[in-house]
Design a protein around this motif. Structure first.
Motif, PDB file in Angstrom:
ATOM      1  N   ILE A   1       0.960  -1.051  -0.180  1.00  0.00           N
ATOM      2  CA  ILE A   1      -0.092   0.063  -0.148  1.00  0.00           C
ATOM      3  C   ILE A   1       0.621   1.127   0.234  1.00  0.00           C
ATOM      4  CG2 ILE A   1      -1.732   1.404   0.817  1.00  0.00           C
ATOM      5  CD1 ILE A   1      -2.915  -1.345   2.353  1.00  0.00           C
ATOM      6  N   ILE A   2       2.008   1.021   0.331  1.00  0.00           N
ATOM      7  CA  ILE A   2       2.921   2.583   1.015  1.00  0.00           C
ATOM      8  C   ILE A   2       3.413   3.124  -1.143  1.00  0.00           C
ATOM      9  CG2 ILE A   2       5.646   3.182   1.359  1.00  0.00           C
ATOM     10  CD1 ILE A   2       4.199   1.956   4.264  1.00  0.00           C
ATOM     11  N   MET A   3       3.833   1.682  -1.419  1.00  0.00           N
ATOM     12  CA  MET A   3       4.624   1.929  -2.374  1.00  0.00           C
ATOM     13  C   MET A   3       3.147   2.385  -3.721  1.00  0.00           C
ATOM     14  SD  MET A   3       7.520  -0.740  -2.768  1.00  0.00           S
ATOM     15  CE  MET A   3       6.937  -2.735  -1.968  1.00  0.00           C
ATOM     16  N   PHE A   4       2.185   1.281  -3.657  1.00  0.00           N
ATOM     17  CA  PHE A   4       1.271   1.688  -4.500  1.00  0.00           C
ATOM     18  C   PHE A   4       0.790   3.607  -3.898  1.00  0.00           C
ATOM     19  CE2 PHE A   4      -3.706   1.871  -5.486  1.00  0.00           C
ATOM     20  CZ  PHE A   4      -4.418   1.961  -6.091  1.00  0.00           C
ATOM     21  N   LEU A   5       0.765   4.145  -2.747  1.00  0.00           N
ATOM     22  CA  LEU A   5       0.298   5.191  -2.174  1.00  0.00           C
ATOM     23  C   LEU A   5       1.623   6.297  -3.504  1.00  0.00           C
ATOM     24  CD1 LEU A   5      -1.318   7.766  -1.398  1.00  0.00           C
ATOM     25  CD2 LEU A   5       0.661   7.461   0.348  1.00  0.00           C
ATOM     26  N   PHE A   6       3.031   5.994  -3.202  1.00  0.00           N
ATOM     27  CA  PHE A   6       3.719   6.436  -4.416  1.00  0.00           C
ATOM     28  C   PHE A   6       3.660   6.300  -5.778  1.00  0.00           C
ATOM     29  CE2 PHE A   6       8.265   6.760  -6.444  1.00  0.00           C
ATOM     30  CZ  PHE A   6       8.661   7.673  -5.967  1.00  0.00           C
ATOM     31  N   ALA A   7       3.414   4.965  -6.131  1.00  0.00           N
ATOM     32  CA  ALA A   7       3.260   4.782  -7.616  1.00  0.00           C
ATOM     33  C   ALA A   7       1.814   5.297  -8.388  1.00  0.00           C
ATOM     34  CB  ALA A   7       3.047   3.159  -7.326  1.00  0.00           C
ATOM     35  N   GLY A   8       1.091   6.010  -7.126  1.00  0.00           N
ATOM     36  CA  GLY A   8      -0.168   6.665  -7.754  1.00  0.00           C
ATOM     37  C   GLY A   8       0.212   8.418  -7.059  1.00  0.00           C
ATOM     38  N   ILE A   9       0.709   8.530  -6.515  1.00  0.00           N
ATOM     39  CA  ILE A   9       1.165  10.230  -7.215  1.00  0.00           C
ATOM     40  C   ILE A   9       2.342  10.331  -8.298  1.00  0.00           C
ATOM     41  CG2 ILE A   9       2.942  12.309  -5.712  1.00  0.00           C
ATOM     42  CD1 ILE A   9       2.433  10.899  -3.097  1.00  0.00           C
ATOM     43  N   THR A  10       3.036   9.977  -8.542  1.00  0.00           N
ATOM     44  CA  THR A  10       3.963   9.684  -9.536  1.00  0.00           C
ATOM     45  C   THR A  10       3.253   9.404 -11.107  1.00  0.00           C
ATOM     46  OG1 THR A  10       4.395   7.046  -9.433  1.00  0.00           O
ATOM     47  CG2 THR A  10       5.914   9.288  -8.984  1.00  0.00           C
ATOM     48  N   GLY A  11       1.660   8.899 -10.412  1.00  0.00           N
ATOM     49  CA  GLY A  11       1.210   8.248 -11.840  1.00  0.00           C
ATOM     50  C   GLY A  11      -0.097   9.398 -12.388  1.00  0.00           C
ATOM     51  N   VAL A  12      -0.068  10.687 -11.093  1.00  0.00           N
ATOM     52  CA  VAL A  12      -0.354  11.838 -11.317  1.00  0.00           C
ATOM     53  C   VAL A  12       0.455  12.939 -11.759  1.00  0.00           C
ATOM     54  CG1 VAL A  12      -2.437  13.906 -10.114  1.00  0.00           C
ATOM     55  CG2 VAL A  12      -2.669  11.510  -9.284  1.00  0.00           C
ATOM     56  N   MET A  13       1.349  12.598 -11.567  1.00  0.00           N
ATOM     57  CA  MET A  13       2.880  13.456 -12.507  1.00  0.00           C
ATOM     58  C   MET A  13       2.497  13.361 -13.977  1.00  0.00           C
ATOM     59  SD  MET A  13       5.071  12.671  -9.428  1.00  0.00           S
ATOM     60  CE  MET A  13       6.567  14.293 -10.564  1.00  0.00           C
ATOM     61  N   LEU A  14       2.671  12.307 -14.123  1.00  0.00           N
ATOM     62  CA  LEU A  14       2.562  11.552 -15.577  1.00  0.00           C
ATOM     63  C   LEU A  14       1.351  12.283 -16.440  1.00  0.00           C
ATOM     64  CD1 LEU A  14       5.011   7.736 -15.095  1.00  0.00           C
ATOM     65  CD2 LEU A  14       5.454   9.840 -16.377  1.00  0.00           C
ATOM     66  N   ALA A  15      -0.150  12.110 -15.845  1.00  0.00           N
ATOM     67  CA  ALA A  15      -0.732  12.147 -16.322  1.00  0.00           C
ATOM     68  C   ALA A  15      -0.781  13.956 -16.719  1.00  0.00           C
ATOM     69  CB  ALA A  15      -2.706  12.017 -15.148  1.00  0.00           C
ATOM     70  N   SER A  16       0.267  14.745 -16.211  1.00  0.00           N
ATOM     71  CA  SER A  16       0.206  15.569 -17.302  1.00  0.00           C
ATOM     72  C   SER A  16       0.863  16.449 -18.141  1.00  0.00           C
ATOM     73  CB  SER A  16       0.795  17.088 -15.379  1.00  0.00           C
ATOM     74  OG  SER A  16       1.395  18.153 -15.928  1.00  0.00           O
ATOM     75  N   VAL A  17       0.510  17.312 -19.032  1.00  0.00           N
ATOM     76  CA  VAL A  17       1.236  16.806 -20.460  1.00  0.00           C
ATOM     77  C   VAL A  17       2.532  17.672 -19.994  1.00  0.00           C
ATOM     78  CG1 VAL A  17       0.381  17.857 -22.248  1.00  0.00           C
ATOM     79  CG2 VAL A  17      -1.161  16.881 -21.448  1.00  0.00           C
ATOM     80  N   PRO A  18       2.474  18.609 -19.031  1.00  0.00           N
ATOM     81  CA  PRO A  18       4.425  18.823 -19.294  1.00  0.00           C
ATOM     82  C   PRO A  18       5.092  17.942 -18.995  1.00  0.00           C
ATOM     83  CG  PRO A  18       2.606  20.914 -18.464  1.00  0.00           C
ATOM     84  CD  PRO A  18       1.796  19.496 -18.281  1.00  0.00           C
ATOM     85  N   ILE A  19       5.079  17.796 -17.649  1.00  0.00           N
ATOM     86  CA  ILE A  19       5.972  16.506 -17.083  1.00  0.00           C
ATOM     87  C   ILE A  19       6.014  15.201 -18.166  1.00  0.00           C
ATOM     88  CG2 ILE A  19       6.218  14.578 -15.179  1.00  0.00           C
ATOM     89  CD1 ILE A  19       4.749  17.515 -13.618  1.00  0.00           C
ATOM     90  N   ASP A  20       5.000  14.764 -18.491  1.00  0.00           N
ATOM     91  CA  ASP A  20       5.364  13.682 -19.257  1.00  0.00           C
ATOM     92  C   ASP A  20       5.832  13.715 -20.497  1.00  0.00           C
ATOM     93  OD1 ASP A  20       3.502  10.648 -19.546  1.00  0.00           O
ATOM     94  OD2 ASP A  20       3.274  11.874 -21.728  1.00  0.00           O
TER      95      ASP A  20
END
Length: 557
Positions: free
Chosen positions: A368-387
């Motif tokens: 769950i801890i690592m899923f939470l971290f993956a979710g944060i980076t996933g939201v980052m990758l959803a952002s067009v400029p970062i991706d």
């Protein structure tokens, strides 16, 4: 002579039916028992997990130094193609199907799956496809080298001119596995809709069953797109058609749409059952009801619904129009809402609970801890400029592996330890289990966390050599990869030795509430002598009116 009555044939048959299925012979046969098939899936997929892990360690051995000095570039391409394909299609999917095969009928009070023979056929397609895939190493032209995504035009090039080549076998194996997945999906949906025990309404089903149902509906919805794309790819490769060949008017980006329309929802097909595992384990080891059961159950369906409208975020850099980027950025971020509901519910479940940090709970919390971290980076990758900045870098590799290993594989280990006594009738060794967890948790973070700064600094993925300034983080990642490989050894030792000579497990060693814990360990062939009647919601820890059929478990409280 004695006057003892002679047993009738019906009595003998009933005794045999209710005898626990503990012999090894059924596991090597075309059995139609869902529990045997479930273990067949788990063991077979774990063999492929070991193969994929060895390939990963070769990759990390190559990347421990900047120069390509261990294997050739062509062989490196084949190694990372086979690693990704084996881990996703032959480890994660089959292992989750195996776990669901074993548990779903028991959890809903059914005697078996809806279509037992179809269930067995779906399993036996997996080793066939795996053999076809790995046999490409025996071909003179070698294995596929286009990555597990097999983008054209690379995947439709055939320098050898051979009809049977590595890419051909890759497509054939993936197609067979797709047929197996469709068979399994039909079986699970039919079983959950039609085979539930009396009183087992949808809002009395365990969350794990909800997540399996959501994942398998998603399979039936999205998998045909990839199947069609794979057939078209095969035609381009072998028959000279021009669906995706840009040299003859084809459109390679069209294949990306076919592939990602399925392959991003496939991430949720993989992760949803594991989120269900967390919802089963946390109440048991915190001795509290699952917080917000109904909304947690419904959130699984919401994730499935939203996930079919997010695939283009993989294609921001593929000539995607600006309006489409904005639309799919919004839908991708929207997935975080029902996912966040689950995180909140798990946190509330743990809050104030009598937490027992046994091996299943450690793996669940770590995942769950690592899923939470993956979710944060996933939201980052959803952002067009970062991706746009990191889309072809190791940042994506790190994010993806926090999902597929940090969350899904760690969650699978949690499930295996938790239900191991039920499956085998033996208790695992707690000390070896905790050693496995700490080695895996440290190894996972040491392996995949350095990939994020590497990606932000610009290191490209899919390369066997790199600039010297990236060496420090790659050395850490490789050391973590080797530690992660070693972490599997105590797991193998634990499972094999405890299955052979471990302490006999009681029917309910964790004092858990659920229909699967009412039967013997391992369960009888047909699960229940009488189909249970369900009269209340699950997760009644600490309540006065739980399932009547779980009174024995509650008295142990």
């Amino acid at each position: 002579m004695t006057n003892a009555p002679v047993e009738g044939l019906d009595q003998i048959v009933n005794k045999l039916k209710n005898k626990p299925a503990s012999e090894w012979r059924p596991y090597f046969s075309f059995s139609t028992d869902h529990k045997v098939i479930g273990i067949q899936y788990l063991v077979t997929s774990f063999v492929f997990f070991l193969i994929g892990g060895l390939l990963a360690m070769v990759i990390r051995a190559e990347l421990i130094t900047p120069d390509a000095d261990v294997i050739s570039r062509a062989f490196y391409n084949s190694i990372f193609t086979m690693h990704g394909t084996v881990m996703i299609f032959l480890w994660i999917f089959p292992s989750l199907v195996g776990l669901a095969n074993y548990l779903v009928p028991l959890m809903i009070g059914a005697r078996d799956m809806a279509f037992p023979r179809l269930n067995a056929l779906a399993f036996w397609l997996v080793p066939v496809a795996g053999t076809i895939l790995l046999s490409s190493y025996l071909l003179p032209s070698g294995t596929a080298q286009a990555g597990w995504w097999s983008y054209p035009p690379v995947s439709i090039q055939n320098p050898s001119g051979d009809l049977i080549n590595g890419q051909f076998l890759w497509i054939l194996a993936v197609a067979i596995l797709g047929v197996s997945s469709i068979m399994g999906a039909v079986n699970f949906v039919a079983t959950i809709f039609k085979m539930r025990a009396p009183g087992m309404t949808f809002f009395r089903m365990p969350v794990f069953v909800w997540t399996v149902l959501s994942a398998q509906i998603l399979q039936l919805t999205a998998l045909p797109a990839l199947t069609g794309g794979a057939i078209m790819l095969l035609f381009d490769l072998s028959l000279g058609t021009s669906f995706f060949n840009p040299e003859t008017g084809g459109n390679p980006v069209l294949y990306q749409h076919f592939f990602w329309f399925y392959s991003h929802p496939a991430v949720y097909v993989m992760v949803l059952p594991v989120l269900g595992v967390f919802s089963e384990i946390l109440p048991v080891y915190s001795r509290k009801p699952l917080f917000g059961y109904r909304i947690v159950a419904v959130s699984s369906l919401l994730i499935s619904i939203v996930s079919v409208s997010v695939w283009v975020h993989h294609m921001y850099a593929s000539g995607t129009p600006g309006w489409m980027r904005m639309l799919f950025m919004f839908t991708t971020m929207l997935v975080a809402v029902p996912t966040g509901v689950k995180i909140f519910a798990w946190t509330a479940t743990l809050w104030g609970g009598k937490i027992r940090l046994q091996t299943p709970m450690l793996f669940a919390l770590g995942a769950i801890i690592m899923f939470l971290f993956a979710g944060i980076t996933g939201v980052m990758l959803a952002s067009v400029p970062i991706d746009i900045h990191v889309n072809n870098t190791y940042f994506v590799v790190g994010h993806f592996h926090y999902i597929v290993y940090g969350t899904i594989t760690m969650g699978m280990f949690a499930a295996i330890y938790h239900w191991f006594p039920k499956m085998t009738g033996k208790m695992y060794y707690e000390g070896l289990g905790q050693l496995h967890f700490w080695l895996a948790f440290i190894g996972t973070n040491l392996n995949f966390l350095p990939m994020h700064p590497l990606g932000l600094q610009g290191m490209l993925r899919r390369v066997s050599s790199y600039a010297p300034e990236y060496a420090f983080w790659n050395v850490l990642a490789s050391l973590g990869g080797f530690l992660l490989g070693m972490s599997t050894l105590p797991f193998i030792l634990n499972i094999v030795s405890s299955w052979i000579q471990g302490e006999k497990a009681p029917a309910n060693p964790w004092r858990a509430i659920g229909l699967e814990w009412l039967v013997s360990s391992p369960p009888p062939v047909e699960n229940f002598e009488e189909i249970p009647i369900v009269i209340s919601v699950p997760y009644g820890y600490g309540k006065s009116d739980p399932l009547v059929s779980n009174e024995a478990a509650l008295k142990a409280e």
